[in-house]
Design an enzyme around this catalytic site. Structure first.
Site, PDB file in Angstrom:
ATOM      1  N   GLY A  46       0.832  -1.200   0.000  1.00 10.97           N
ATOM      2  CA  GLY A  46       0.000   0.000   0.000  1.00 10.97           C
ATOM      3  C   GLY A  46       0.864   1.246   0.000  1.00 10.97           C
ATOM      4  O   GLY A  46       1.992   1.232   0.514  1.00 10.97           O
ATOM      5  N   GLN A  51       3.262   9.884   0.703  1.00 12.96           N
ATOM      6  CA  GLN A  51       4.537   9.171   0.871  1.00 12.96           C
ATOM      7  C   GLN A  51       5.493   9.414  -0.304  1.00 12.96           C
ATOM      8  O   GLN A  51       6.680   9.126  -0.197  1.00 12.96           O
ATOM      9  CB  GLN A  51       4.297   7.673   1.052  1.00 12.96           C
ATOM     10  CG  GLN A  51       3.641   7.340   2.395  1.00 12.96           C
ATOM     11  CD  GLN A  51       3.439   5.850   2.541  1.00 12.96           C
ATOM     12  OE1 GLN A  51       2.467   5.296   2.042  1.00 12.96           O
ATOM     13  NE2 GLN A  51       4.368   5.186   3.201  1.00 12.96           N
ATOM     14  N   CYS A  95       5.707  -0.087   7.223  1.00 11.43           N
ATOM     15  CA  CYS A  95       5.404   1.116   6.444  1.00 11.43           C
ATOM     16  C   CYS A  95       6.633   1.477   5.628  1.00 11.43           C
ATOM     17  O   CYS A  95       7.747   1.478   6.160  1.00 11.43           O
ATOM     18  CB  CYS A  95       5.039   2.254   7.389  1.00 11.43           C
ATOM     19  SG  CYS A  95       4.646   3.791   6.542  1.00 11.43           S
ATOM     20  N   LEU A  96       6.431   1.806   4.351  1.00 16.37           N
ATOM     21  CA  LEU A  96       7.564   2.153   3.493  1.00 16.37           C
ATOM     22  C   LEU A  96       8.245   3.445   3.965  1.00 16.37           C
ATOM     23  O   LEU A  96       9.393   3.690   3.607  1.00 16.37           O
ATOM     24  CB  LEU A  96       7.109   2.286   2.038  1.00 16.37           C
ATOM     25  CG  LEU A  96       6.616   0.974   1.400  1.00 16.37           C
ATOM     26  CD1 LEU A  96       6.075   1.232  -0.004  1.00 16.37           C
ATOM     27  CD2 LEU A  96       7.716  -0.080   1.368  1.00 16.37           C
ATOM     28  N   HIS A 137      -4.549   1.840   7.576  1.00 13.37           N
ATOM     29  CA  HIS A 137      -3.144   2.282   7.694  1.00 13.37           C
ATOM     30  C   HIS A 137      -2.857   3.384   6.668  1.00 13.37           C
ATOM     31  O   HIS A 137      -2.306   4.436   7.009  1.00 13.37           O
ATOM     32  CB  HIS A 137      -2.215   1.076   7.478  1.00 13.37           C
ATOM     33  CG  HIS A 137      -0.756   1.441   7.392  1.00 13.37           C
ATOM     34  ND1 HIS A 137       0.173   0.994   8.292  1.00 13.37           N
ATOM     35  CD2 HIS A 137      -0.067   2.217   6.499  1.00 13.37           C
ATOM     36  CE1 HIS A 137       1.362   1.485   7.970  1.00 13.37           C
ATOM     37  NE2 HIS A 137       1.248   2.221   6.878  1.00 13.37           N
ATOM     38  N   GLU A 138      -3.241   3.135   5.405  1.00 19.20           N
ATOM     39  CA  GLU A 138      -2.952   4.121   4.343  1.00 19.20           C
ATOM     40  C   GLU A 138      -3.752   5.394   4.562  1.00 19.20           C
ATOM     41  O   GLU A 138      -3.258   6.500   4.343  1.00 19.20           O
ATOM     42  CB  GLU A 138      -3.248   3.534   2.965  1.00 19.20           C
ATOM     43  CG  GLU A 138      -2.425   2.311   2.585  1.00 19.20           C
ATOM     44  CD  GLU A 138      -0.930   2.483   2.807  1.00 19.20           C
ATOM     45  OE1 GLU A 138      -0.416   3.617   2.722  1.00 19.20           O
ATOM     46  OE2 GLU A 138      -0.279   1.464   3.099  1.00 19.20           O
ATOM     47  N   HIS A 141      -2.274   7.995   6.756  1.00 19.44           N
ATOM     48  CA  HIS A 141      -1.268   8.878   6.141  1.00 19.44           C
ATOM     49  C   HIS A 141      -1.918  10.179   5.644  1.00 19.44           C
ATOM     50  O   HIS A 141      -1.284  11.229   5.659  1.00 19.44           O
ATOM     51  CB  HIS A 141      -0.594   8.182   4.959  1.00 19.44           C
ATOM     52  CG  HIS A 141       0.471   7.200   5.359  1.00 19.44           C
ATOM     53  ND1 HIS A 141       1.602   7.563   6.041  1.00 19.44           N
ATOM     54  CD2 HIS A 141       0.569   5.852   5.151  1.00 19.44           C
ATOM     55  CE1 HIS A 141       2.366   6.485   6.241  1.00 19.44           C
ATOM     56  NE2 HIS A 141       1.751   5.436   5.726  1.00 19.44           N
TER      57      HIS A 141
HETATM   58 NI    NI Z   1       2.519   3.487   5.769  1.00 24.34          NI
END
Ligand code: NI
Length: 173
Positions: A46, A51, A95-96, A137-138, A141
């Site tokens: 995701g 991000q 998380c990236l 989660h996304e 952000h």
């Molecule tokens: Ni994340």
């Protein structure tokens, strides 16, 4: 298409509240394509637009539930959550933007989601399982929230310390 640089904590842009998407134009479609390429390259399941430094309410997800190489790209523009279940679900999240760190986070197991697709068409579905976890989660952000914000102070400090250690090791290598 292009792989875009992914921003990492403590970049202050990750604390911004993203703006609604208004125009469903070629620029949006290019951003979506670039986000998928970036996410597959990372690899991750995701990615939120912020991000890659774009403060727009846009998420891309591919759970790759059918295995590596089988793609099932999902796009969520202007997602809106409601009616969270009382039942909670715990998942070991990563998380990236917080590379190589994982911790268990508890979230509603299912939730109602309204969103628009890449062409602006509206959708309304109840989601559960890993998709519900990943979407929440996304979506965080878009509000300037990262998964470590959901942890106890002790657990959060531990993850951040490990991240610092990992970054030093990567630098030395
Ligand atoms: Ni994340």
């Amino acid at each position: 298409m292009a792989v875009l640089p992914i921003i990492e904590i403590p970049d202050p842009r990750l604390r911004k509240v993203s703006e609604p998407v208004g125009a469903f134009d070629t620029e949006l479609k290019r951003l979506i394509a670039d986000m998928f390429e970036t996410m597959y390259d990372a690899p991750g399941i995701g990615l939120a637009a912020i991000q890659v430094g774009v403060p727009k309410r846009l998420l891309v997800i591919d759970l790759q539930e059918e295995g590596e190489g089988v793609r099932n790209p999902r796009v969520y523009v202007n997602p809106l959550f409601s009616e969270p279940s009382d039942e909670m679900s715990v998942y070991n999240e990563g998380c990236l933007s917080i590379p190589e760190q994982y911790a268990e986070v508890s979230r509603p197991a299912s939730i109602r989601l309204r969103w628009q697709d890449a062409d602006g068409a509206e959708h309304d579905e109840r989601v559960d399982g890993l998709l519900a976890t990943c979407l929440q989660h996304e979506n965080d952000h878009l509000e300037g929230i990262v998964f470590t914000d959901h942890l106890s102070r002790m657990k959060r400090d531990m993850v951040l310390k490990k991240l610092e250690k990992q970054r030093k090791l990567n630098k030395a290598a």
